[in-house]
Motif scaffolding. Structure first.
Motif, PDB file in Angstrom:
ATOM      1  N   ASN A  84      38.308   6.011  -7.954  1.00  0.00           N
ATOM      2  CA  ASN A  84      38.289   7.185  -8.478  1.00  0.00           C
ATOM      3  C   ASN A  84      39.913   8.008  -7.581  1.00  0.00           C
ATOM      4  O   ASN A  84      39.552   7.881  -6.454  1.00  0.00           O
ATOM      5  CB  ASN A  84      37.280   8.446  -7.825  1.00  0.00           C
ATOM      6  CG  ASN A  84      36.055   7.723  -9.763  1.00  0.00           C
ATOM      7  OD1 ASN A  84      36.110   6.527  -9.833  1.00  0.00           O
ATOM      8  ND2 ASN A  84      34.823   8.713  -9.174  1.00  0.00           N
ATOM      9  N   PHE A  85      40.216   8.845  -8.961  1.00  0.00           N
ATOM     10  CA  PHE A  85      41.227   9.371  -8.599  1.00  0.00           C
ATOM     11  C   PHE A  85      41.075  10.487  -7.809  1.00  0.00           C
ATOM     12  O   PHE A  85      40.230  10.897  -8.807  1.00  0.00           O
ATOM     13  CB  PHE A  85      43.027   9.037  -9.383  1.00  0.00           C
ATOM     14  CG  PHE A  85      43.519   8.052  -8.860  1.00  0.00           C
ATOM     15  CD1 PHE A  85      44.371   7.731  -8.566  1.00  0.00           C
ATOM     16  CD2 PHE A  85      43.529   7.236  -9.728  1.00  0.00           C
ATOM     17  CE1 PHE A  85      44.554   6.424  -8.245  1.00  0.00           C
ATOM     18  CE2 PHE A  85      43.796   5.784 -10.228  1.00  0.00           C
ATOM     19  CZ  PHE A  85      44.990   5.874  -9.332  1.00  0.00           C
ATOM     20  N   ALA A  86      41.173  11.566  -7.039  1.00  0.00           N
ATOM     21  CA  ALA A  86      40.888  12.589  -6.835  1.00  0.00           C
ATOM     22  C   ALA A  86      41.900  13.931  -6.650  1.00  0.00           C
ATOM     23  O   ALA A  86      43.387  13.607  -6.259  1.00  0.00           O
ATOM     24  CB  ALA A  86      39.654  12.616  -5.325  1.00  0.00           C
ATOM     25  N   THR A  87      41.306  14.726  -6.802  1.00  0.00           N
ATOM     26  CA  THR A  87      42.227  16.032  -5.955  1.00  0.00           C
ATOM     27  C   THR A  87      41.910  16.827  -4.979  1.00  0.00           C
ATOM     28  O   THR A  87      40.653  16.537  -4.880  1.00  0.00           O
ATOM     29  CB  THR A  87      42.526  17.098  -7.003  1.00  0.00           C
ATOM     30  OG1 THR A  87      42.996  17.193  -8.319  1.00  0.00           O
ATOM     31  CG2 THR A  87      43.958  17.899  -7.345  1.00  0.00           C
ATOM     32  N   VAL A  88      42.854  16.692  -4.341  1.00  0.00           N
ATOM     33  CA  VAL A  88      42.254  17.487  -2.426  1.00  0.00           C
ATOM     34  C   VAL A  88      43.342  18.544  -2.491  1.00  0.00           C
ATOM     35  O   VAL A  88      44.556  18.465  -3.151  1.00  0.00           O
ATOM     36  CB  VAL A  88      42.560  16.461  -1.610  1.00  0.00           C
ATOM     37  CG1 VAL A  88      41.826  15.354  -1.368  1.00  0.00           C
ATOM     38  CG2 VAL A  88      44.192  15.455  -1.471  1.00  0.00           C
ATOM     39  N   ASP A  89      43.007  19.831  -1.846  1.00  0.00           N
ATOM     40  CA  ASP A  89      43.730  20.852  -1.699  1.00  0.00           C
ATOM     41  C   ASP A  89      44.480  20.383  -0.142  1.00  0.00           C
ATOM     42  O   ASP A  89      44.712  19.316   0.991  1.00  0.00           O
ATOM     43  CB  ASP A  89      43.288  22.448  -1.210  1.00  0.00           C
ATOM     44  CG  ASP A  89      42.411  21.779  -0.544  1.00  0.00           C
ATOM     45  OD1 ASP A  89      42.392  20.821   1.123  1.00  0.00           O
ATOM     46  OD2 ASP A  89      41.482  22.604  -0.146  1.00  0.00           O
ATOM     47  N   ASN A 148      46.114  13.400  -6.428  1.00  0.00           N
ATOM     48  CA  ASN A 148      47.112  13.290  -5.048  1.00  0.00           C
ATOM     49  C   ASN A 148      46.264  12.199  -3.954  1.00  0.00           C
ATOM     50  O   ASN A 148      46.501  12.652  -2.707  1.00  0.00           O
ATOM     51  CB  ASN A 148      47.275  14.626  -4.744  1.00  0.00           C
ATOM     52  CG  ASN A 148      46.324  15.929  -4.683  1.00  0.00           C
ATOM     53  OD1 ASN A 148      45.444  15.089  -4.934  1.00  0.00           O
ATOM     54  ND2 ASN A 148      46.739  16.512  -3.664  1.00  0.00           N
ATOM     55  N   SER A 149      44.666  12.098  -4.556  1.00  0.00           N
ATOM     56  CA  SER A 149      44.503  11.135  -3.395  1.00  0.00           C
ATOM     57  C   SER A 149      43.416  10.037  -4.224  1.00  0.00           C
ATOM     58  O   SER A 149      43.140   9.996  -5.273  1.00  0.00           O
ATOM     59  CB  SER A 149      43.206  12.512  -2.482  1.00  0.00           C
ATOM     60  OG  SER A 149      42.199  11.215  -1.594  1.00  0.00           O
ATOM     61  N   LEU A 150      42.268   9.664  -3.350  1.00  0.00           N
ATOM     62  CA  LEU A 150      40.907   8.998  -3.831  1.00  0.00           C
ATOM     63  C   LEU A 150      40.010   8.919  -3.548  1.00  0.00           C
ATOM     64  O   LEU A 150      40.079   8.620  -1.402  1.00  0.00           O
ATOM     65  CB  LEU A 150      41.999   7.673  -4.389  1.00  0.00           C
ATOM     66  CG  LEU A 150      42.846   6.453  -3.420  1.00  0.00           C
ATOM     67  CD1 LEU A 150      41.641   5.780  -2.866  1.00  0.00           C
ATOM     68  CD2 LEU A 150      43.639   5.574  -3.977  1.00  0.00           C
ATOM     69  N   ASN A 151      39.007   7.705  -4.008  1.00  0.00           N
ATOM     70  CA  ASN A 151      38.087   7.990  -3.192  1.00  0.00           C
ATOM     71  C   ASN A 151      37.474   6.078  -3.376  1.00  0.00           C
ATOM     72  O   ASN A 151      37.636   5.781  -4.689  1.00  0.00           O
ATOM     73  CB  ASN A 151      36.251   8.702  -3.868  1.00  0.00           C
ATOM     74  CG  ASN A 151      36.947   9.560  -2.249  1.00  0.00           C
ATOM     75  OD1 ASN A 151      37.525   9.776  -1.240  1.00  0.00           O
ATOM     76  ND2 ASN A 151      36.535  11.055  -3.115  1.00  0.00           N
TER      77      ASN A 151
END
Lengths: 406, 406
Positions: free
Chosen positions: A111-116, A224-227
């Motif tokens: 999964n693409f994910a959003t991180v701060d 800008n991130s993933l899991n």
């Protein structure tokens, strides 16, 4: 439950042929209009005539009350208890997009994910980016290389992708690795932690890939991130032809069904197009080569998922008109008509309801009911039975099992 | 599946009596003429009247699609899952000829065979010599003696015989010994190889016997050699009276059924002749002595094996006319009518089809269908169920099981 040892011991060669016609999501629920289900409302003169010479019943895909996914549901039809024979999510995802998974590959869902800025997750689905955006990110990730393995990254849909790691240096990879997705926001991702010693080297490789991938994605918010989740390998099940003594050909147009058939050792046959007419052509061409045919019809399920009662009924009617006579023309010895699960248009999703099923052979005891539908099947002499009994029953009626004991 | 622990824990004493009437090979298939099976075509006013006050269903002898031999099929009726409780072929053969097998005996099936001058097998069945020839060979073999054991050789039919080795010196024999039959011609026989350490001494004895036997047979071509298969001992199952709390009497005229009943700990009752009238006489004489009667009728199966639809139907009609009223006269508390498996005359053999079954007691919930037949049973409220459930159901209806839990 099918006892494979029993089947392996008893199966004998024969000249008989079995056709397993699977209308995906066949089972339905009554609409208020006339109280009929999709199957009952459809015009099915050929199914009804066949039913009159058949036994009817209701097949339970996994367990009573349990709604199956497509993978487990098909394993049941192929004779495997889907609870005992579990396929990892990563493998199912790879099969679902038609990835040509090899026995030593380790696959995971991504999964693409959003991180701060501190690396804490703010959106586990990257704002549900469109598939085109996901595709671009996947292409960026393909630049990452790891020593001793080949890495595949494939888009699935929106923010979802599949990661496959394939050994190239003769080493063995292991997939007993925990998810990196913490299942909540406001926290960082977890490392890909090995759950056994054998998986430690693979987990290290995966963590190297994740580090590189996050570096590549850094400036591509919201992705800008993933899991990664559901790490798994081909479970290396006992193979269908060995268990049942059947040379098996699979006819299906969608990747998932072709993939599950391949996983259990069936040969997946080429189909020229997406229509049932194309599948019939394949059945005719390969008729002499196989003992058993898995014939899959997808559109019943799609219509059910869309909540379109009329369309589902008309797909069933079309199968009745086109597929049933074509199968009968080929003069198989055993025909089983069923679904992998129910997809009532009233629910717009898979459901737990048992699936109307018909078994015909010249050695069956006909119920004498000239109707193929949920209610007729609910009174049938096959009773309510585990879907994984269909193969042993078909083998018996195909005179392919020798006597047990003296 | 019957859980013996549950039964052993729950059974309580009662004055009630159960009759288990087993028509061997009862289940059939429709003949084309009128679409009726043997049971449906037979005149059965007494069964039909009883059915009207009973529950009906279809019993699965072993597993769906699996055709059982007589041994496993009867174990199922006696409440034993026939896959879990397996009886070796040698033991079944010995029981089948009425040999009085003792708990410590090791039994094997024997085949006379033909070998050439180099000892290579040229015919695994010795040209299917007539039974009289086999009998003569068996008598020759009886002269062979071995230290510390008694050896029995008994003809079965044509080229087939049974070998039984019985310890006389207090030692324990073991039967985990591989077949000597290589299953093909042009090769020599295999030695009787022990498959575990415990069986090594027994295997050595058997090999000594084989060497002596081949010497005896040398000049008696086509029966100038032999092979042994299916070495086995009495499997020492938990005993029926202990599991179910029933003093059990078996009424059967054929050796196999008497043997299996004895194997599970029933008392086998004497029957004066081969007719069902003789069996009824035995039932009457011993009525006060037992809680449970296994009443076996053989001729339904024999007629089915001969492919004789009319004769099978007339055997059923005769049982209906003679046996059913006699049983009712004795006023049992529970009656179960079933078969051990199906033997459709259309197939001239045992088959996998589930078996029409009727359960009567004054505490049953009648289906209200005044007909005993495959189709009526296919709609019955017992459903499609494992044959090994019949005993627990009968116990419940006989008020012989106490409450489980509080």
């Amino acid at each position: 439950m099918t006892d494979f040892t029993v089947m392996e011991t008893l199966h004998i060669p024969a000249d008989t042929k079995i056709v397993h016609l699977v209308l995906d999501g066949l089972g339905g629920l009554p609409r208020e209009l006339d109280g009929k289900t999709e199957l009952e409302a459809a015009a099915t003169p050929n199914f009804d005539a066949l039913a009159a010479r058949s036994q009817l019943g209701l097949a339970v895909p996994v367990r009573p009350g349990v709604t199956p996914g497509s993978g487990p549901a098909h394993l049941g039809l192929f004779g495997y208890d889907p609870i005992r024979y579990e396929v990892g999510r990563g493998v199912l995802s790879a099969l679902g997009i038609g990835f040509d998974l090899q026995p030593h590959d380790v696959a995971a869902r991504g999964n693409f994910a959003t991180v701060d800025e501190e690396g804490l997750i703010t959106d586990r689905r990257a704002g549900r980016i469109p598939t085109e955006y996901g595709q671009k990110m996947v292409e960026l990730l393909r630049g990452i290389q790891l020593p001793g393995v080949q890495v595949f990254v494939e888009v699935v849909k929106e923010y979802r992708f599949v990661l496959v790691v394939r050994p190239t240096a003769g080493q063995t990879l292991h997939g007993n690795i925990a998810d990196t997705d913490p299942q909540k926001v406001g926290v960082p991702s977890l490392p890909a932690r090995a759950r056994d010693e054998a998986s430690e080297a693979t987990a290290e490789l995966v963590n190297d890939w994740i580090t590189a991938a996050r570096e590549v994605l850094r400036d591509h918010a919201p992705a800008n991130s993933l899991n990664l989740r559901g790490f798994a390998k081909d479970p290396d099940f006992p193979k269908f032809p060995d268990i049942f003594g059947l040379k098996a050909g699979a006819i299906a147009t969608y990747p998932m069904y072709r993939g599950v058939a391949k996983l259990v050792g069936m040969e997946v046959l080429p189909v020229a197009g997406e229509a049932v007419e194309d599948e019939i052509e394949t059945l005719r061409e390969h008729w002499d080569e196989y003992d058993y045919f898995f014939f899959h019809v997808k559109k019943t399920d799609s219509a059910g998922e869309d909540g379109d009662f009329e369309r589902k009924a008309s797909v069933i009617a079309h199968v009745d008109e086109v597929v049933v006579p074509a199968i009968l023309d080929l003069q198989p010895d055993v025909i089983v008509v069923t679904g992998d699960h129910s997809t009532p248009s009233a629910l717009k999703s898979h459901s737990w309801h048992p699936v109307p099923t018909l078994l015909w052979s010249s050695y069956c005891r006909p119920d004498g009911v000239a109707e193929f539908g949920e209610r007729a099947c609910g009174r049938g002499s096959l009773g309510v039975f585990p879907a994984s009994d269909e193969l042993p029953l078909a083998l018996g009626h195909a005179l392919r099992l020798t006597k047990y004991g003296a």
